[in-house]
Structures are given as structure tokens and as C-alpha cells.
Design an enzyme around this catalytic site. Structure first.
Site, PDB file in Angstrom:
ATOM      1  N   GLY A 280    -100.552  22.468  36.864  1.00 56.67           N
ATOM      2  CA  GLY A 280    -101.980  23.407  36.495  1.00 56.67           C
ATOM      3  C   GLY A 280    -103.502  23.034  36.240  1.00 56.67           C
TER       4      GLY A 280
ATOM      5  N   TRP B  89    -105.437  22.071  38.447  1.00 58.69           N
ATOM      6  CA  TRP B  89    -106.040  22.900  39.609  1.00 58.69           C
ATOM      7  C   TRP B  89    -106.369  25.019  39.318  1.00 58.69           C
ATOM      8  CZ3 TRP B  89    -107.281  22.201  45.369  1.00 58.69           C
ATOM      9  CH2 TRP B  89    -107.069  21.087  45.740  1.00 58.69           C
TER      10      TRP B  89
ATOM     11  N   ASP C 201     -95.679  27.852  43.180  1.00 57.65           N
ATOM     12  CA  ASP C 201     -95.034  26.651  43.272  1.00 57.65           C
ATOM     13  C   ASP C 201     -93.540  27.146  43.100  1.00 57.65           C
ATOM     14  OD1 ASP C 201     -96.309  23.505  42.560  1.00 57.65           O
ATOM     15  OD2 ASP C 201     -94.169  23.766  42.848  1.00 57.65           O
TER      16      ASP C 201
ATOM     17  N   ASP D 241     -91.821  29.618  47.316  1.00 60.72           N
ATOM     18  CA  ASP D 241     -91.604  28.457  48.237  1.00 60.72           C
ATOM     19  C   ASP D 241     -93.166  29.669  49.458  1.00 60.72           C
ATOM     20  OD1 ASP D 241     -92.368  27.309  51.235  1.00 60.72           O
ATOM     21  OD2 ASP D 241     -89.526  27.557  50.836  1.00 60.72           O
TER      22      ASP D 241
ATOM     23  N   ASP E 177    -103.574  21.370  46.901  1.00 54.01           N
ATOM     24  CA  ASP E 177    -103.463  19.818  46.457  1.00 54.01           C
ATOM     25  C   ASP E 177    -102.341  19.186  46.881  1.00 54.01           C
ATOM     26  OD1 ASP E 177    -104.722  17.886  46.037  1.00 54.01           O
ATOM     27  OD2 ASP E 177    -104.479  17.959  44.043  1.00 54.01           O
TER      28      ASP E 177
ATOM     29  N   LYS F 288    -105.130  19.251  50.982  1.00 51.98           N
ATOM     30  CA  LYS F 288    -105.662  17.541  50.981  1.00 51.98           C
ATOM     31  C   LYS F 288    -104.657  17.330  51.936  1.00 51.98           C
ATOM     32  CE  LYS F 288    -102.930  15.225  47.738  1.00 51.98           C
ATOM     33  NZ  LYS F 288    -103.037  14.921  46.661  1.00 51.98           N
TER      34      LYS F 288
END
Length: 263
Positions: free
Chosen positions: A48, A50, A68, A88, A118, A158
Site C-alpha cells: 500500500g 503507492w 492485488d 487477479d 510496481d 516497472k
């Protein structure tokens, strides 16, 4: 620092759940991702960090959705409306729940101003494998972003640097006004990770270089002709209202484009 870097200690001192919070802060400062009142979707949001940064920066009029497979402990006293979706990110039911949480139906287009990820794969130590897996995860986030972003929205994910990144960047650039790579200062020196940022989601029915036959239906304030292609506005130079001409698309923005008549 007992094996911990300054961002780890800073996160502890300032109440962030992860040192990665500073990566999002620096991404925002570099790429201008988070705005007051924005709707932000954070893919792979646990634990958490971000979410905390996004909530602070979009403010009380904004909405942040954390997605998540793991449970995310709710933020304490968030600045924005923060929603949590456990599932998902690639699952249709999960995407439907995201839309529901931000008040968007299935037929209203993308509800988000920003989609971020991320996520990173479990590292095997074999770089080519880890790089390929990171690109795969980032591509999954990219596909979700294409469905959930509003016109003009932004994307950041990322990925580990490597041979597949150029192709991925080209695919992102094709769907956005432009794409570029950012390496935040908070990234560890030993890490190969970078963030691929797409700015200005393009939802237009045309792309640069396309040719179309169009009718000039109006005149803009600068004298250019105005054509409509599936409801999308295209400004055409050197034409008159009422003409039907063949044009080449020279530039595409999120909400309008520019074209030139061709013989």
C-alpha cells in the site's frame, strides 16, 4: 545503516508502508502523473505504499483503487476515497469490480486518469528469465490500462531493463502521445529496474500516417477546416467547409488530430 538504505529508513520515519513510495513520488515529479481529483488504479498495490502517495496527491476529490491478489490493510485517514479490490488484475470480474468501485459502467469507456504497476516477478537469479517475466507482467498491466484509461490518461509500469524493452516501449508509444523511460533516484544502484511511462492515452480511430476521405463540416477559429471521423475531430488546413477531400493524418492528440489534404 545496518544493511538498510536511506529510503527504507525515511519510509519508516514518515509512515510509508514501503520504500517504493518514494519511487512514485519521484515518478510524479518527473512525469506529472498525479493530479488533484484524479482517478488512479494501482495494480499489484500491496502493501500500500503507492496507495498512500496517490491518496495524498489526488486529494479529497480523487479516487484511488488498489488491486492485488493479497489483502491490503486499509489506509488510515486517507486524503482521497480509497477502494480495495482483491483479485487477479487480468480477470474480467476483477476489471468489472474496478469499474463499479469508480462508478463507471461497462459501456462508459475508461474510468481512470492513471494506471500504475510496481509489480515484479519472483527473481530466479537468471537475468534473461527475470527480464522476460518482468516484461510479461508489465504487458499485462498495459493491456489492463488500455481498457481502463480515459482518453488522455497516463500509464506507468516497472520493468527490468533488457532486450525486450524496446519492443514493449514501441507498443506503448503506439497507444499514447509519447512514451519514455524513467529511473527514479529511489531505485537501488544495484537494480536494473526502470519505469516505462505512457503519456496521453490515444483512443482516436486514426493514427499518424493514416489516409481518409472526409467531409469538411465546419471551420475552426484559426481558419482550418473541421472534419469528423467516427466522432473524432480532425483539423484540416487549406480546405473549405462543404468540401470532400482525401487527407493524411499528420498528428494525433488524445481528443483531436491534424491532417493535410493530399492529391
Amino acid at each position: 545503516m545496518s544493511g538498510k538504505d536511506k529510503y527504507y529508513n525515511k519510509a519508516k520515519q514518515e509512515g510509508y508502508r514501503a520504500r517504493s513510495a518514494y519511487k512514485l513520488k519521484q515518478l510524479d515529479e518527473t512525469a506529472g502523473l498525479l493530479g488533484e481529483g484524479n482517478t488512479v488504479i494501482d495494480l499489484g498495490a500491496a502493501p500500500g505504499g503507492w496507495l498512500q502517495v496517490a491518496a495524498e496527491r489526488v486529494g479529497p476529490d480523487g479516487t484511488v483503487v488498489g488491486v492485488d491478489r493479497q489483502r491490503i490493510d486499509p489506509l488510515e485517514d486517507p486524503e482521497a476515497t480509497v477502494e480495495y479490490v482483491r483479485g487477479d488484475m487480468t480477470d474480467e470480474d476483477t476489471k468489472a469490480e474496478i469499474r463499479e468501485r469508480v462508478g463507471a459502467g461497462d459501456d462508459t469507456g475508461g474510468p481512470a486518469d492513471l494506471v500504475v504497476s510496481d509489480m515484479a516477478p519472483n527473481v530466479t537469479g537468471e537475468y534473461s528469465v527475470d527480464h522476460a517475466r518482468s516484461v510479461h507482467l508489465a504487458r499485462q498491466a498495459f493491456e489492463v490500462a488500455l481498457e481502463l484509461l480515459d482518453s488522455g490518461g497516463d500509464f506507468a509500469a516497472k520493468v527490468f531493463d533488457g532486450q525486450d524493452l524496446d519492443d514493449f516501449e514501441a507498443d506503448v508509444e503506439a497507444e499514447f502521445e509519447y512514451a519514455h523511460r524513467v529511473r527514479p533516484d529511489a531505485t537501488r544502484d544495484s537494480s536494473s529496474e526502470v519505469y516505462l511511462v505512457g503519456k496521453g492515452r490515444l483512443t482516436a480511430p486514426v493514427r499518424e500516417g493514416d489516409t481518409r476521405d472526409v467531409e469538411i463540416v465546419d471551420t475552426g477559429r484559426d481558419g482550418d477546416g473541421i472534419a469528423k471521423i467516427e466522432g473524432f475531430t480532425v483539423f484540416v488546413s487549406g480546405v473549405e467547409e462543404g468540401e470532400t477531400v482525401t487527407v493524411r493524418i499528420d498528428d494525433v492528440k488524445p481528443r483531436y488530430g491534424f491532417a493535410q489534404p493530399i492529391e
